[in-house]
Design a protein around this motif. Sequence first.
Motif, PDB file in Angstrom:
ATOM      1  N   ILE A 132       0.826  -1.211   0.000  1.00  0.00           N
ATOM      2  CA  ILE A 132       0.000   0.000   0.000  1.00  0.00           C
ATOM      3  C   ILE A 132       0.857   1.256   0.000  1.00  0.00           C
ATOM      4  N   SER A 133       2.032   1.209   0.612  1.00  0.00           N
ATOM      5  CA  SER A 133       2.921   2.370   0.621  1.00  0.00           C
ATOM      6  C   SER A 133       3.449   2.668  -0.776  1.00  0.00           C
ATOM      7  N   PHE A 134       3.874   1.633  -1.486  1.00  0.00           N
ATOM      8  CA  PHE A 134       4.390   1.861  -2.834  1.00  0.00           C
ATOM      9  C   PHE A 134       3.273   2.284  -3.788  1.00  0.00           C
ATOM     10  N   PHE A 135       2.056   1.805  -3.566  1.00  0.00           N
ATOM     11  CA  PHE A 135       0.932   2.268  -4.377  1.00  0.00           C
ATOM     12  C   PHE A 135       0.659   3.749  -4.132  1.00  0.00           C
ATOM     13  N   LEU A 136       0.659   4.154  -2.877  1.00  0.00           N
ATOM     14  CA  LEU A 136       0.446   5.572  -2.565  1.00  0.00           C
ATOM     15  C   LEU A 136       1.580   6.427  -3.098  1.00  0.00           C
ATOM     16  N   TYR A 137       2.784   5.879  -3.104  1.00  0.00           N
ATOM     17  CA  TYR A 137       3.932   6.617  -3.651  1.00  0.00           C
ATOM     18  C   TYR A 137       3.735   6.905  -5.134  1.00  0.00           C
ATOM     19  N   LYS A 138       3.243   5.920  -5.868  1.00  0.00           N
ATOM     20  CA  LYS A 138       3.015   6.108  -7.302  1.00  0.00           C
ATOM     21  C   LYS A 138       1.804   6.987  -7.574  1.00  0.00           C
ATOM     22  N   THR A 139       0.818   7.007  -6.672  1.00  0.00           N
ATOM     23  CA  THR A 139      -0.432   7.711  -6.925  1.00  0.00           C
ATOM     24  C   THR A 139      -0.432   9.124  -6.367  1.00  0.00           C
ATOM     25  N   TYR A 140       0.054   9.291  -5.125  1.00  0.00           N
ATOM     26  CA  TYR A 140      -0.034  10.589  -4.461  1.00  0.00           C
ATOM     27  C   TYR A 140       1.321  11.223  -4.163  1.00  0.00           C
ATOM     28  N   GLY A 141       2.398  10.482  -4.358  1.00  0.00           N
ATOM     29  CA  GLY A 141       3.709  11.042  -4.112  1.00  0.00           C
ATOM     30  C   GLY A 141       4.348  10.522  -2.835  1.00  0.00           C
ATOM     31  N   ALA A 142       5.618  10.873  -2.678  1.00  0.00           N
ATOM     32  CA  ALA A 142       6.418  10.337  -1.585  1.00  0.00           C
ATOM     33  C   ALA A 142       5.935  10.813  -0.221  1.00  0.00           C
ATOM     34  N   LEU A 143       5.491  12.057  -0.125  1.00  0.00           N
ATOM     35  CA  LEU A 143       5.118  12.601   1.172  1.00  0.00           C
ATOM     36  C   LEU A 143       3.915  11.865   1.762  1.00  0.00           C
ATOM     37  N   VAL A 144       2.867  11.696   0.974  1.00  0.00           N
ATOM     38  CA  VAL A 144       1.684  10.980   1.447  1.00  0.00           C
ATOM     39  C   VAL A 144       2.042   9.534   1.784  1.00  0.00           C
ATOM     40  N   ALA A 145       2.835   8.904   0.936  1.00  0.00           N
ATOM     41  CA  ALA A 145       3.196   7.499   1.160  1.00  0.00           C
ATOM     42  C   ALA A 145       3.989   7.321   2.444  1.00  0.00           C
ATOM     43  N   ASN A 146       4.973   8.184   2.675  1.00  0.00           N
ATOM     44  CA  ASN A 146       5.812   8.037   3.862  1.00  0.00           C
ATOM     45  C   ASN A 146       5.063   8.358   5.150  1.00  0.00           C
ATOM     46  N   ILE A 147       4.232   9.409   5.112  1.00  0.00           N
ATOM     47  CA  ILE A 147       3.465   9.743   6.319  1.00  0.00           C
ATOM     48  C   ILE A 147       2.472   8.630   6.629  1.00  0.00           C
ATOM     49  N   THR A 148       1.768   8.148   5.606  1.00  0.00           N
ATOM     50  CA  THR A 148       0.817   7.056   5.818  1.00  0.00           C
ATOM     51  C   THR A 148       1.521   5.823   6.356  1.00  0.00           C
TER      52      THR A 148
END
Length: 676
Positions: A119-135
């Motif tokens: 889910i982190s790598f999906f969020l990274y591709k969809t919303y960017g690194a900041l959203v992925a890392n915080i999530t």
Amino acid sequence: MQNPRSKHLVPLLLLISILFLAFWIRIQSAETLPDGQFLENDAYLYYWQANTIVEQGNLPPRDMHRWLPLGRDNGLMLSLYSYVLAWTYRAVHLFFNITLYDVSIYLPAICFVLGLAIISFFLYKTYGALVANITGLLIATLPGTIGRSTVGFSDRDSWCLLLAICVVVTYLIALQVQRPRERLAWTLISGFFTLLGGLSWEGFGVFVLMIYAVELWRFLTRAEDTDLLYYLLWVCCFVPLLYVLAPAYRRGEFFATHVAALMLVPPLMILLLRVLALLLLRISHLREQRRNLTLGLTLTSGAIFVIYFLTQLNTLAGTTFFRDTPLMRSISELNDPHFLFWIGRYGSVFIFASLMLIVHVYQNYRLILAIPLSVFALTTFGRQPVSVLFGDGFCGLLFGLSVCASCLGFLYTAWQHRDDDQTPQTTYPYIVFAMWFFLWVGLSRDAMRYDYFVGIPLAFWTAILITRVSKFIENFLENTQAGRIATAAALVLVLFWAPAGGHARFSVYAAVQMRTATPGANTPMLQTFDWMKTHLKDAVVAADWRFGSQLNVLANVKTITDQDHYLPNWVSLHNRYVHSVATPHETLRYLKTHQATHVLITPYDPHNALLNRNPLGYSHFKPVYPETDFARSPIKLWEILYTDDIQTDAKYLATEPLSPQTDITPIQDRTDAFPP
């Protein structure tokens, strides 16, 4: 000029570090876990089944070590997780000297981290690194996501969460890709994981409802249905196979009664809606009324669901979703969570996530959705203070109205909205995470055990809030550095500042001390199990249902009830005839019908139970353990000495209550001194 690869290097390293942090937190209890023990009862069941699979190759049709004399019908169980434990052990054991127990205690933590990575790598591709890392950081540290994924918990929750993440992420990727072959591949992969989920848990259909929400949105918003073939292929991946492979979907009984209605009917209903709309739209005068037609068909199907729900209320009674029997109310993890429960497990994240979801809905879809969602969040997270002010009945009414209004508001909003092939790739994930929040938070309101599944949407919406606030500060000050400082400050406050929740201060505590091993190291109960394993052969032990699977695994004896609750009425009968009858004769008839050879009395049994009223025993009950100071021991094991005048009776095998009096007798004067 910056190398494109180096641009992604730092964010990816941060993501990997978060994954290591998540795993490190969840293995902290490994050293304190007594050998051979788990942190909860169901883990013993899955270990028992996995061990059977390792020894015999598969599960027998009926488990004749449990629920005697009938045995447990394994066909009505969705036991894929037990097979995964056994297959993983066989595969890893080829290269490493590990035991099945090692696999059982570590697999939940591994499954959770794998799900977090996906889910982190999906969020990274969809919303960017900041959203992925915080999530990812929030999910890794939230105590609510740790308790059921730590080493030793060994239940199937983390496995099911991993499958749910795989189903949702691959389906969203299928909607995002443009090439037909890639979309076909991702659609089939999503269908395959849905099949695995349907074979793993009776409640997995709740996760799949998030996909149906996306499909209903697309059905109501798009001018033309061009993706019916992909959806058909996705449905064919799991609906017919589940029906063929799992008997629970063909002849579900008791707690599996509605598993087909939850998992198989919704996808077929949506498929029927889309096919019917496609046929009707071929009529010339209906083509310009597509929106009204699709909304009408959707509302009609919704009405059918409501009618079905109302007609099935009597069969839903007693399930984990509708708990109106004393047995269900006696299970602590099905209790209603209170406000301090949410604070302790999610800090302030549940507040920030609720606010961000409401703001997002208001900005994009106005008040028709924002108002009912606000009431929904207030009557769920703030249920206790609202009930104190206005009464629990009024709070429940508000919650029910907010659920209905949210569903109708969702349909109306979709009907008013218009999507096309240029719809942003972030739109459908927003819908999924909103539905994830809505479904599992709503279920957690009346059963705290489901809160484990709400951590992901809470973390996501909190991450969206932090990134938007940081972006606003960055734009307002026209300074990129200010935005980064704001992000770091917000994270520190959310993670560690007590007035803002500071949940990360309790992450390791949640892994090590939130749950304790059962029965525990060197406890009287463990000593009892060890004695039984050494001295009893082919014994059938009647005991409180909480100890069923522990008796199977640790004492190597057969049982007549356990925490599986396969036949809830049998638990009621045990409490009635072992605890409440006036004479031992009827107790003996009940025990003989179930082929019991011994009775185990524990502190969970009431002080005024039959075999506690006379601690030295009756003529038909012989004290066997402990061998000294039996009368004062909190745990007593009796051997049953049947005589010829004790006859069996089929009424003691009734799977449904014969009258209201046969329901479970509330346990009075219970001591909580042991076990914890």
